[in-house]
Design an enzyme around this catalytic site. Sequence first.
Site, PDB file in Angstrom:
ATOM      1  CE1 TYR A  39      -8.854   1.346   8.541  1.00  0.00           C
ATOM      2  CE2 TYR A  39      -9.185   2.520  10.609  1.00  0.00           C
ATOM      3  CZ  TYR A  39      -8.380   2.190   9.532  1.00  0.00           C
ATOM      4  OH  TYR A  39      -7.106   2.707   9.448  1.00  0.00           O
ATOM      5  N   GLY A  61       0.816  -1.214   0.000  1.00  0.00           N
ATOM      6  CA  GLY A  61       0.000   0.000   0.000  1.00  0.00           C
ATOM      7  C   GLY A  61       0.845   1.257   0.000  1.00  0.00           C
ATOM      8  CB  ALA A  62       4.247   1.783  -1.070  1.00  0.00           C
ATOM      9  CB  ALA A 111     -13.922  -5.266  13.944  1.00  0.00           C
ATOM     10  CB  SER A 145      -6.603   2.313  13.572  1.00  0.00           C
ATOM     11  OG  SER A 145      -7.327   3.520  13.690  1.00  0.00           O
ATOM     12  CB  VAL A 178      -2.706  -7.116   0.771  1.00  0.00           C
ATOM     13  CG1 VAL A 178      -1.531  -6.215   0.442  1.00  0.00           C
ATOM     14  CG2 VAL A 178      -3.949  -6.309   1.139  1.00  0.00           C
ATOM     15  CE  LYS A 217      -5.883  -0.385   9.934  1.00  0.00           C
ATOM     16  NZ  LYS A 217      -4.692  -0.829   9.162  1.00  0.00           N
ATOM     17  CG  ASN A 254       0.522   1.363   4.803  1.00  0.00           C
ATOM     18  OD1 ASN A 254       0.152   2.016   5.780  1.00  0.00           O
ATOM     19  ND2 ASN A 254       0.256   1.738   3.554  1.00  0.00           N
ATOM     20  NE  ARG A 262      -5.110   5.861  -1.280  1.00  0.00           N
ATOM     21  CZ  ARG A 262      -6.419   6.055  -1.367  1.00  0.00           C
ATOM     22  NH1 ARG A 262      -6.888   7.194  -1.858  1.00  0.00           N
ATOM     23  NH2 ARG A 262      -7.270   5.134  -0.964  1.00  0.00           N
TER      24      ARG A 262
END
Length: 255
Positions: free
Chosen positions: A157, A14-15, A159, A144, A65, A161, A91, A17
């Site tokens: 989201y 996830g590189a 859950a 997070s 991913v 994380k 990421n 942005r």
Amino acid sequence: MEYGIRDHAVIVTGATRGIGRGIARHLGARGARLTITGRNPKRLAETSAELDGLGVEHLAVECDVADRDATFALAARTHERFGRLDGLVANAQTFRPVTALEDVTSSDMDLLLDTGPKGTLWAMQAVFPYFRDAGRGRIVTMGSAVGMTGGAGYGPYSASKEAVRSLTRTAAREWARHGITVNCVCPASAAHRRPPADDPDRRAVFDAMYAQHPMGRDGDPDADIAPPVLFLLSDASRYITGETFMVDGGGQMRA
């Protein structure tokens, strides 16, 4: 530098942005050789061109991913290209709009779990054999604060994380004997997800994140988030594993 990462081969998923792109720039500028991933070909090409301009040796690979086989192939390709594999920054994760818990659907949960904890697990599994055989490896996952505080509207989201943090601790416990450390960073940097003015619900959630924030600002991906990640990839952190690092300017103290 004794505790640098020069010539280390590091995968950053996830590189293309935001945080991932900032981490890639920071690591590359300090001598790491990178494999960067993204699902958007245009953004991937832009990030690759930026790294070329910085003189960073790297691979740019389109990769979802959530695809376990593709992730394993990514690790193999990285090791083949650089002759080593030293670090992983897991990421990448898809994001969903703010949704009340009573309105969350199966597809919402599946998407966040597939790209979050499952995607992180596939990446950890993919690099594990190379780290084990080398007797050393560094894994940094991304959690997070909303996973701990229960951010309203962020149920799937949050859950996902927390599941990532749980997998981080399990991997740390199981793989420490191989010289592998696994730690989680919870960053506060959402510049590329700043809500538009015509979305008051998202705007309210975003504003609440920074109400009474000690530093009163979002984190900069390059200057604020990436340096702690570099530390966790280096041997300066070799006796630290299974930990969660709140790289949020003290934002967690609001809870």
